[in-house]
Design a protein around this motif. Structure first.
Motif, PDB file in Angstrom:
ATOM      1  N   GLN A 365       0.838  -1.200   0.000  1.00 12.20           N
ATOM      2  CA  GLN A 365       0.000   0.000   0.000  1.00 12.20           C
ATOM      3  C   GLN A 365       0.874   1.252   0.000  1.00 12.20           C
ATOM      4  N   HIS A 387      -3.917   7.895   1.011  1.00 13.33           N
ATOM      5  CA  HIS A 387      -3.756   6.555   0.447  1.00 13.33           C
ATOM      6  C   HIS A 387      -3.837   6.661  -1.069  1.00 13.33           C
ATOM      7  N   SER A 399      -6.585   4.000  -5.087  1.00 15.47           N
ATOM      8  CA  SER A 399      -7.478   3.813  -3.940  1.00 15.47           C
ATOM      9  C   SER A 399      -8.731   4.660  -4.088  1.00 15.47           C
TER      10      SER A 399
END
Length: 482
Positions: A365, A387, A399
């Motif tokens: 991530q 994010h 995202s």
């Protein structure tokens, strides 16, 4: 008929005297409902009567007097089920709670801490005032509530916030004299919420009030360590108990000579604190604020604005994160820069992101961390910044947070759905959409597309073969919207 704890009634009768009957009668009235506009989602335009947000609500709104972003809405309205809520255009919040950030008055470019932040009302309010500039640390000690906080940070399209799950003591050791402003909306006995919260009524005892007071004093003491000289701290509760309000502030001032009450005059709808309810009758406590349900349209609240005296900042060297740069080789595949390739294909001005260096990887991530954030090692962090998305083999998948952060004009490819149409219902419930059924920019044959509702970003879809594959998160999909 609301059943109030007997001990609470006796206590308020002794405190309020002749005001008591009016106070009790307020519990028979319908509580008011409020929402607060998100300035990050749209620009302001001059309208008749001064600067107002350029937002046309699909339901009736009436201004809340103590904050410029706040409005009452009618009991018959359901703003939480409108697509605008999913797009983060507003936050549904009890009106009195909006006064906290109004008094905190955060400014763009500052470093701000929301210490007891869940579910996110104050955090989203602070972020709107900061307009994407500066650094916001949003903290919540309870893990489940911290997750809800993180979700609201995402929904509001906030890019300069870090969400942590720590206690106040641990943070004070890592961030001494770090923040320009701090909000301490302290956990309390919740007396001000009795009209809407049965659990708070059932939990109330004099002993619980005392437990809350001790916890509040500890939190406030730790918060003081993290405030810069000359900084502002707002302490607030949603309770009536003097033990948790005037007496906490009195105790704090007596033990912190470098703090004083900051006061710039009366505020509409806010009433003076009661010095006679403190232990020493400290006159300055009249410069704190109370919101009374029998005097105004809002639940019970207490607020105190504290200033730390000016002085020399003992700036400590804080370890910085190991950023990985704007051009990130996320994978071991052949493509040299999947993030750069993705952003170039998505944005009208990708260099805004590619010029940043504060990228950090947590597993697969990728996050863009605020540059002011210290090294998060050793801290419990739920959301270390914006994010960006997930590294998958030779590609990068964006995202939902990135979609909500972007504005329509920043995307090369977008579709626009009407808030009252069938297509937005289909999108929010996870269905695919045929390309020809939607208004769009000059779409190519494939690629990521920003989905908007009436021009406001709502999520992503992926175009392939004339079909827009739905990438609205499964956990957020609705059973239906009005």
């Amino acid at each position: 008929m609301i059943q109030l704890p007997h001990g609470f009634q006796e206590k308020m009768k002794a405190l309020l005297g002749e005001e008591y009957d009016s106070f009790i009668e307020s519990y028979e009235k319908e509580r008011v409902q409020g929402l607060r506009i998100n300035p990050l989602k749209f620009s302001k335009e001059p309208l008749e009567g001064g600067e107002e947000f350029a937002f046309r609500a699909p339901f009736g709104l009436k201004k809340i007097p103590w904050t410029k972003e706040g409005y009452y809405y009618g009991a018959e309205d359901r703003p939480g089920r409108h697509p605008y809520h999913e797009a983060g255009l507003y936050y549904i919040q009890e009106p009195s709670a909006m006064a906290v950030v109004e008094l905190l008055d955060p400014q763009p470019g500052e470093k701000v801490l929301d210490l007891c932040a869940a579910p996110g009302g104050k955090t989203t309010h602070i972020a709107g005032r900061m307009m994407g500039k500066g650094f916001l640390l949003s903290n919540e000690i309870h893990p489940a509530r911290a997750k809800i906080l993180s979700q609201n940070v995402e929904r509001f399209g906030i890019g300069n916030a870090v969400v942590s799950n720590e206690d106040s003591k641990s943070l004070s050791l890592r961030f001494p004299e770090f923040f320009d402003r701090i909000a301490v909306d302290a956990p309390c006995s919740g007396e001000g919420m009795f009209r809407k919260d049965e659990a708070a009524r059932l939990e109330w005892t004099p002993g619980h009030v005392e437990v809350c007071r001790l916890r509040q004093e500890e939190i406030l003491k730790n918060a003081a360590v993290m405030l810069k000289p000359g900084g502002r701290l707002v302490y607030s509760t949603c309770t009536f108990s003097p033990e948790e309000n005037e007496q906490v502030i009195e105790s704090f001032l007596l033990s912190h000579e470098d703090f004083s009450i900051e006061y710039d005059g009366p505020r509409p709808g806010l009433y003076p604190g009661r010095p006679e309810w403190s232990r020493t009758g400290m006159a300055e406590l009249e410069k704190t604020f109370r919101i009374w349900p029998h005097k105004t349209e809002g639940e019970g609240h207490y607020l105190a604005v504290l200033k730390k005296q000016d002085g020399e900042l003992s700036e400590k060297k804080r370890p910085m994160p190991n950023y990985i740069g704007g051009k990130v080789n996320l994978t071991a595949g052949k493509r040299e820069d999947p993030l750069g390739d993705f952003l170039t294909g998505l944005l009208t001005e990708p260099e805004i992101f590619l010029s940043r260096k504060e990228y950090v990887l947590f597993g697969d991530q990728l996050y863009l961390m605020p540059p002011e954030m210290i090294d998060p090692k050793g801290l419990k962090i739920l959301r270390p910044g914006l994010h960006m998305g997930t590294a998958k083999k030779n590609r990068f998948e964006p995202s939902h947070a990135l979609a909500l952060f972007l504005k329509k004009e920043e995307a090369l490819q977008w579709i626009e759905l009407a808030s009252g149409g069938e297509e937005i219902v289909k999108y929010l419930t996870g269905e695919t959409l045929p390309r020809e059924a939607v208004q769009s920019s000059c779409l190519g044959e494939k690629g990521w597309v920003l989905v908007t509702v009436d021009g406001y970003s709502t999520g992503f879809a992926k175009l392939a073969g004339g079909i827009l594959k739905n990438h609205y998160p499964k956990g957020l999909r609705l059973m239906g919207v009005r």
